[in-house]
Motif scaffolding. Structure first.
Motif, PDB file in Angstrom:
ATOM      1  N   THR A 195      23.363 -23.179  13.348  1.00  0.00           N
ATOM      2  CA  THR A 195      21.913 -23.068  13.422  1.00  0.00           C
ATOM      3  C   THR A 195      21.516 -21.667  12.971  1.00  0.00           C
ATOM      4  OG1 THR A 195      22.014 -22.360  15.727  1.00  0.00           O
ATOM      5  CG2 THR A 195      21.756 -24.706  15.319  1.00  0.00           C
ATOM      6  N   THR A 196      20.410 -21.586  12.276  1.00  0.00           N
ATOM      7  CA  THR A 196      19.933 -20.285  11.815  1.00  0.00           C
ATOM      8  C   THR A 196      18.557 -20.009  12.396  1.00  0.00           C
ATOM      9  OG1 THR A 196      18.983 -21.263   9.831  1.00  0.00           O
ATOM     10  CG2 THR A 196      21.205 -20.385   9.630  1.00  0.00           C
ATOM     11  N   ASN A 197      18.287 -18.777  12.530  1.00  0.00           N
ATOM     12  CA  ASN A 197      17.002 -18.301  12.986  1.00  0.00           C
ATOM     13  C   ASN A 197      15.964 -18.626  11.904  1.00  0.00           C
ATOM     14  OD1 ASN A 197      14.838 -16.791  13.769  1.00  0.00           O
ATOM     15  ND2 ASN A 197      15.967 -14.868  13.992  1.00  0.00           N
ATOM     16  N   PRO A 198      14.771 -19.123  12.274  1.00  0.00           N
ATOM     17  CA  PRO A 198      13.765 -19.433  11.244  1.00  0.00           C
ATOM     18  C   PRO A 198      13.418 -18.229  10.354  1.00  0.00           C
ATOM     19  CG  PRO A 198      13.121 -20.395  13.333  1.00  0.00           C
ATOM     20  CD  PRO A 198      14.332 -19.546  13.604  1.00  0.00           C
ATOM     21  N   LEU A 199      13.377 -17.041  10.927  1.00  0.00           N
ATOM     22  CA  LEU A 199      13.082 -15.847  10.138  1.00  0.00           C
ATOM     23  C   LEU A 199      14.209 -15.582   9.140  1.00  0.00           C
ATOM     24  CD1 LEU A 199      11.185 -13.489   9.619  1.00  0.00           C
ATOM     25  CD2 LEU A 199      12.419 -12.201  11.375  1.00  0.00           C
ATOM     26  N   GLN A 200      15.431 -15.744   9.580  1.00  0.00           N
ATOM     27  CA  GLN A 200      16.579 -15.556   8.698  1.00  0.00           C
ATOM     28  C   GLN A 200      16.577 -16.612   7.589  1.00  0.00           C
ATOM     29  OE1 GLN A 200      20.344 -16.138  10.628  1.00  0.00           O
ATOM     30  NE2 GLN A 200      21.436 -14.819   9.183  1.00  0.00           N
ATOM     31  N   PHE A 201      16.226 -17.849   7.937  1.00  0.00           N
ATOM     32  CA  PHE A 201      16.147 -18.917   6.947  1.00  0.00           C
ATOM     33  C   PHE A 201      15.128 -18.576   5.860  1.00  0.00           C
ATOM     34  CE2 PHE A 201      14.039 -22.827   5.496  1.00  0.00           C
ATOM     35  CZ  PHE A 201      15.123 -23.439   4.869  1.00  0.00           C
ATOM     36  N   ILE A 202      13.953 -18.106   6.257  1.00  0.00           N
ATOM     37  CA  ILE A 202      12.909 -17.753   5.285  1.00  0.00           C
ATOM     38  C   ILE A 202      13.382 -16.623   4.385  1.00  0.00           C
ATOM     39  CG2 ILE A 202      10.591 -16.762   5.065  1.00  0.00           C
ATOM     40  CD1 ILE A 202       9.827 -18.411   7.563  1.00  0.00           C
ATOM     41  N   GLN A 203      14.070 -15.652   4.948  1.00  0.00           N
ATOM     42  CA  GLN A 203      14.603 -14.553   4.137  1.00  0.00           C
ATOM     43  C   GLN A 203      15.625 -15.073   3.123  1.00  0.00           C
ATOM     44  OE1 GLN A 203      16.083 -11.960   7.189  1.00  0.00           O
ATOM     45  NE2 GLN A 203      14.164 -10.791   7.354  1.00  0.00           N
ATOM     46  N   GLN A 204      16.468 -16.008   3.539  1.00  0.00           N
ATOM     47  CA  GLN A 204      17.459 -16.579   2.625  1.00  0.00           C
ATOM     48  C   GLN A 204      16.783 -17.371   1.507  1.00  0.00           C
ATOM     49  OE1 GLN A 204      20.038 -18.842   5.157  1.00  0.00           O
ATOM     50  NE2 GLN A 204      21.143 -17.038   5.898  1.00  0.00           N
ATOM     51  N   VAL A 205      15.752 -18.100   1.865  1.00  0.00           N
ATOM     52  CA  VAL A 205      15.012 -18.872   0.857  1.00  0.00           C
ATOM     53  C   VAL A 205      14.369 -17.929  -0.151  1.00  0.00           C
ATOM     54  CG1 VAL A 205      13.018 -20.366   0.487  1.00  0.00           C
ATOM     55  CG2 VAL A 205      14.632 -20.879   2.321  1.00  0.00           C
ATOM     56  N   ARG A 206      13.746 -16.863   0.319  1.00  0.00           N
ATOM     57  CA  ARG A 206      13.116 -15.904  -0.587  1.00  0.00           C
ATOM     58  C   ARG A 206      14.137 -15.255  -1.504  1.00  0.00           C
ATOM     59  NH1 ARG A 206       8.778 -12.093   1.994  1.00  0.00           N
ATOM     60  NH2 ARG A 206       8.339 -11.898  -0.216  1.00  0.00           N
ATOM     61  N   THR A 207      15.327 -14.979  -0.981  1.00  0.00           N
ATOM     62  CA  THR A 207      16.394 -14.391  -1.791  1.00  0.00           C
ATOM     63  C   THR A 207      16.825 -15.360  -2.881  1.00  0.00           C
ATOM     64  OG1 THR A 207      17.174 -13.131   0.110  1.00  0.00           O
ATOM     65  CG2 THR A 207      18.707 -13.404  -1.715  1.00  0.00           C
ATOM     66  N   GLU A 208      16.973 -16.625  -2.536  1.00  0.00           N
ATOM     67  CA  GLU A 208      17.395 -17.626  -3.520  1.00  0.00           C
ATOM     68  C   GLU A 208      16.310 -17.862  -4.569  1.00  0.00           C
ATOM     69  OE1 GLU A 208      20.400 -18.998  -3.965  1.00  0.00           O
ATOM     70  OE2 GLU A 208      21.049 -17.658  -2.364  1.00  0.00           O
ATOM     71  N   VAL A 209      15.051 -17.894  -4.148  1.00  0.00           N
ATOM     72  CA  VAL A 209      13.948 -18.102  -5.100  1.00  0.00           C
ATOM     73  C   VAL A 209      13.865 -16.929  -6.069  1.00  0.00           C
ATOM     74  CG1 VAL A 209      11.432 -18.280  -5.300  1.00  0.00           C
ATOM     75  CG2 VAL A 209      12.640 -19.640  -3.601  1.00  0.00           C
ATOM     76  N   ALA A 210      14.184 -15.739  -5.611  1.00  0.00           N
ATOM     77  CA  ALA A 210      14.159 -14.560  -6.484  1.00  0.00           C
ATOM     78  C   ALA A 210      15.218 -14.665  -7.584  1.00  0.00           C
ATOM     79  CB  ALA A 210      14.364 -13.301  -5.671  1.00  0.00           C
ATOM     80  N   LYS A 211      16.263 -15.445  -7.358  1.00  0.00           N
ATOM     81  CA  LYS A 211      17.326 -15.613  -8.348  1.00  0.00           C
ATOM     82  C   LYS A 211      16.952 -16.598  -9.456  1.00  0.00           C
ATOM     83  CE  LYS A 211      21.046 -14.845  -5.017  1.00  0.00           C
ATOM     84  NZ  LYS A 211      22.209 -15.481  -4.348  1.00  0.00           N
ATOM     85  N   VAL A 212      15.918 -17.395  -9.228  1.00  0.00           N
ATOM     86  CA  VAL A 212      15.524 -18.417 -10.201  1.00  0.00           C
ATOM     87  C   VAL A 212      14.965 -17.742 -11.447  1.00  0.00           C
ATOM     88  CG1 VAL A 212      13.947 -20.341 -10.651  1.00  0.00           C
ATOM     89  CG2 VAL A 212      15.057 -20.117  -8.422  1.00  0.00           C
TER      90      VAL A 212
END
Length: 65
Positions: free
Chosen positions: A3-20
């Motif tokens: 399980t991940t923290n919602p804040l950590q999840f959002i940070q991971q999503v933003r990091t991945e979107v930045a790679k697009v």
């Protein structure tokens, strides 16, 4: 399951979107035009195949009918 923290999840999503790597407007227009051209060529090809098959069937049916 981890399980991940919602804040950590959002940070991971933003990091991945930045790679697009987003396509440029020119690339989008070029690929769109290519899709339309290839779709038109495919339609013409299958229309010609349809005419040939229809003509062959009419020939065979007229020969035996």
């Amino acid at each position: 399951m981890a399980t991940t923290n919602p804040l950590q999840f959002i940070q991971q999503v933003r990091t991945e979107v930045a790679k697009v790597v987003w396509p440029t407007r020119r690339e989008v227009m070029l690929t769109t035009v290519m899709v339309f051209i290839l779709a038109a060529l495919t339609a013409v090809f299958f229309a010609l195949v349809d005419v040939v098959i229809r003509g062959g069937l009419q020939y065979v049916l007229n020969m035996f009918g």
